[in-house]
Design a protein around this motif. Sequence first.
Motif, PDB file in Angstrom:
ATOM      1  N   PHE A   4       0.854  -1.183   0.000  1.00  0.00           N
ATOM      2  CA  PHE A   4       0.000   0.000   0.000  1.00  0.00           C
ATOM      3  C   PHE A   4       0.888   1.230   0.000  1.00  0.00           C
ATOM      4  O   PHE A   4       2.021   1.194   0.478  1.00  0.00           O
ATOM      5  CB  PHE A   4      -0.907   0.045   1.234  1.00  0.00           C
ATOM      6  N   GLN A   5       0.338   2.321  -0.507  1.00  0.00           N
ATOM      7  CA  GLN A   5       1.020   3.610  -0.410  1.00  0.00           C
ATOM      8  C   GLN A   5      -0.018   4.731  -0.451  1.00  0.00           C
ATOM      9  O   GLN A   5      -0.841   4.787  -1.353  1.00  0.00           O
ATOM     10  CB  GLN A   5       2.028   3.818  -1.540  1.00  0.00           C
ATOM     11  N   LEU A   6       0.022   5.574   0.562  1.00  0.00           N
ATOM     12  CA  LEU A   6      -0.769   6.799   0.569  1.00  0.00           C
ATOM     13  C   LEU A   6       0.226   7.951   0.466  1.00  0.00           C
ATOM     14  O   LEU A   6       0.827   8.351   1.464  1.00  0.00           O
ATOM     15  CB  LEU A   6      -1.610   6.919   1.844  1.00  0.00           C
ATOM     16  N   PRO A   7       0.463   8.460  -0.744  1.00  0.00           N
ATOM     17  CA  PRO A   7       1.575   9.398  -0.952  1.00  0.00           C
ATOM     18  C   PRO A   7       1.376  10.745  -0.283  1.00  0.00           C
ATOM     19  O   PRO A   7       2.340  11.507  -0.148  1.00  0.00           O
ATOM     20  CB  PRO A   7       1.638   9.537  -2.476  1.00  0.00           C
ATOM     21  N   GLN A   8       0.149  11.080   0.122  1.00  0.00           N
ATOM     22  CA  GLN A   8      -0.090  12.371   0.764  1.00  0.00           C
ATOM     23  C   GLN A   8      -0.118  12.178   2.290  1.00  0.00           C
ATOM     24  O   GLN A   8      -1.002  11.507   2.810  1.00  0.00           O
ATOM     25  CB  GLN A   8      -1.422  12.958   0.306  1.00  0.00           C
ATOM     26  N   PRO A   9       0.827  12.755   3.021  1.00  0.00           N
ATOM     27  CA  PRO A   9       0.819  12.595   4.477  1.00  0.00           C
ATOM     28  C   PRO A   9      -0.203  13.535   5.111  1.00  0.00           C
ATOM     29  O   PRO A   9      -0.733  14.444   4.463  1.00  0.00           O
ATOM     30  CB  PRO A   9       2.241  12.983   4.876  1.00  0.00           C
TER      31      PRO A   9
END
Length: 287
Positions: free
Chosen positions: A156-161
Amino acid sequence: MRFGFIGSYGSPAQQVELARACEEHGWDGFFTWDGVSLDDAGFGAHPTWDPFSLLAAAAAVTERITLGAMVFAVPRRRPWELAQQVLTVDHLSGGRLVLPVGVGVPIDRAFTSVPGQPTSLRDRARALDEVLDWLELSWSGEVFSHDGEWTRTGDFQLPQPPVRGRVPVWPVGVWDAARPPRRSLDRALRWDGIVPQVRGDSPEDAEPGPDDVRALTAWIAAHRDAPAGPFDVVHQGRLPADPVAARDQAREVADAGATWWLESWWDPTTTTPERLLDRVRQGPPAL
């Protein structure tokens, strides 16, 4: 000490109006709650709403106050959906979201009537820890995976912190001065605050008194790593209508070490949306 208000009952429109009134009348935070279908003749008679939808609407009509729910029932939520909901409200509010979290009430049919959900306290506690671990990994912006007992995912990757890099997490922690329950308390020490409870049969019975808060904050100071950042102690209670008595009661809890007072009205037989709005308009006490 800061003052928040819990919107325990009311329609979505009434909840949003309550949040707006909190900001207008000097409160520091608005909190909704998280339940689906409560197996209780009193509480179950009231409608429940999605907390993230309510908080998104509250974020759109406020600019200053902290937003959250008392408390998010993390173990019954899919972590990737929770992460996206958290991130959305966090950005919509400009970083004003906090996450009081717990194992969820055992009378919620979203646990008891759904096959595969963790139902025992031990299993829900383990699921809570795993979902929180997943959530924190998602804030890194990096690709990650997770292989736990209750939460197993591939990449998984959520690029916006989150706006501030992370969202403060306040786990519920049970306090017993004679026998401090380490698993519950150690969980809180890992994060950014604690919503303390003592053992009791109702929300009111589980509220700690000033002596409990004082003993708890002393225990936290002795066991928490010194370099760690700010840590909130979140007290729930009901202030009297008299402003002097309210000030004195709040000051006693603040002097004991609480950093938040959350005005908390749960009796389903006497609490109405109109009463909540009237109480909000009185404003918090001035310490």
